[in-house]
Design an enzyme around this catalytic site. Structure first.
Site, PDB file in Angstrom:
ATOM      1  N   ASN A  85     -17.783  12.614   0.384  1.00 29.05           N
ATOM      2  CA  ASN A  85     -16.833  13.558  -0.186  1.00 29.05           C
ATOM      3  C   ASN A  85     -17.410  14.049  -1.513  1.00 29.05           C
ATOM      4  O   ASN A  85     -17.841  13.248  -2.335  1.00 29.05           O
ATOM      5  CB  ASN A  85     -15.474  12.890  -0.396  1.00 29.05           C
ATOM      6  N   HIS A  98     -21.060   8.108  -3.714  1.00 27.31           N
ATOM      7  CA  HIS A  98     -21.026   7.030  -2.720  1.00 27.31           C
ATOM      8  C   HIS A  98     -21.049   7.619  -1.320  1.00 27.31           C
ATOM      9  O   HIS A  98     -20.494   8.684  -1.086  1.00 27.31           O
ATOM     10  CB  HIS A  98     -19.776   6.150  -2.904  1.00 27.31           C
TER      11      HIS A  98
HETATM   12  P1  5GP Z   1     -13.722   9.134  -2.101  1.00 25.05           P
HETATM   13  O1  5GP Z   1     -12.441   9.799  -1.690  1.00 25.05           O
HETATM   14  O2  5GP Z   1     -14.005   9.282  -3.570  1.00 25.05           O
HETATM   15  O3  5GP Z   1     -14.881   9.547  -1.229  1.00 25.05           O
HETATM   16  O4  5GP Z   1     -13.523   7.634  -1.751  1.00 25.05           O
HETATM   17  C1  5GP Z   1     -13.335   6.612  -2.686  1.00 25.05           C
HETATM   18  C2  5GP Z   1     -13.214   5.345  -1.883  1.00 25.05           C
HETATM   19  O5  5GP Z   1     -13.295   4.266  -2.778  1.00 25.05           O
HETATM   20  C3  5GP Z   1     -11.866   5.215  -1.141  1.00 25.05           C
HETATM   21  O6  5GP Z   1     -12.131   5.032   0.246  1.00 25.05           O
HETATM   22  C4  5GP Z   1     -11.214   4.000  -1.786  1.00 25.05           C
HETATM   23  O7  5GP Z   1     -10.511   3.210  -0.855  1.00 25.05           O
HETATM   24  C5  5GP Z   1     -12.401   3.265  -2.381  1.00 25.05           C
HETATM   25  N1  5GP Z   1     -12.084   2.527  -3.592  1.00 25.05           N
HETATM   26  C6  5GP Z   1     -11.459   3.009  -4.709  1.00 25.05           C
HETATM   27  N2  5GP Z   1     -11.356   2.056  -5.652  1.00 25.05           N
HETATM   28  C7  5GP Z   1     -11.950   0.950  -5.125  1.00 25.05           C
HETATM   29  C8  5GP Z   1     -12.167  -0.362  -5.639  1.00 25.05           C
HETATM   30  O8  5GP Z   1     -11.793  -0.720  -6.758  1.00 25.05           O
HETATM   31  N3  5GP Z   1     -12.810  -1.244  -4.829  1.00 25.05           N
HETATM   32  C9  5GP Z   1     -13.249  -0.886  -3.575  1.00 25.05           C
HETATM   33  N4  5GP Z   1     -13.865  -1.826  -2.851  1.00 25.05           N
HETATM   34  N5  5GP Z   1     -13.061   0.333  -3.069  1.00 25.05           N
HETATM   35  C10 5GP Z   1     -12.418   1.256  -3.832  1.00 25.05           C
END
Ligand code: 5GP
Ligand code: ZN
Length: 111
Positions: A85, A98
């Site tokens: 994303n 990520h």
């Molecule tokens: P994005 O929407 O930015 O691509 O995804 C962020 C991802 O990070 C989400 O799937 C969310 O569940 C994960 N995430 C957010 N905070 C944490 C955290 O503190 N620990 C872990 N393991 N995952 C996280």
């Protein structure tokens, strides 16, 4: 980057379920998995997103991508999905780049 949750995961200030670590990369289970296996692959160096990636990041980005099939295999997946994303409008919530690697569902919804 001061207030970045993933930098805090890298520094172990914030606990996570780490599945892989080397000098440049970290991979850990997503806290809110969308599939049976859902791993986040990040560089230890803070990069906001693909929007701010530069040519100097090519090597680490390539290593992140090449780690995905290894982690998939370690987790018993024969195939998997990857998702990046990018930007608020692209659904990015954590601004430390990520790659999502996920799979394991028996019923694959094609997108
Ligand atoms: P994005 O929407 O930015 O691509 O995804 C962020 C991802 O990070 C989400 O799937 C969310 O569940 C994960 N995430 C957010 N905070 C944490 C955290 O503190 N620990 C872990 N393991 N995952 C996280
Ligand atoms: Zn960060």
């Amino acid at each position: 980057m001061n207030n970045c949750i993933f930098c805090k995961i890298v520094s172990k200030e914030v606990p996570s379920s780490i599945v892989y670590e080397d000098e440049e990369l970290l991979a850990f289970n997503d806290i809110n998995p969308i599939d049976k296996v859902h791993i986040l692959i990040i560089p230890k160096e803070h990069i906001d997103s693909l929007l701010t990636c530069e040519t100097k990041h090519s090597d680490v980005i390539s290593k992140m991508l090449l780690l995905a099939p290894k982690l998939a295999k370690n987790n018993g997946l024969k195939g998997f999905r990857t998702m990046i994303n990018t930007g608020k409008e692209g659904g990015q919530e954590v601004f430390h780049i990520h790659f999502h690697m996920y799979g394991g569902s028996e019923h694959l919804v094609k997108i």
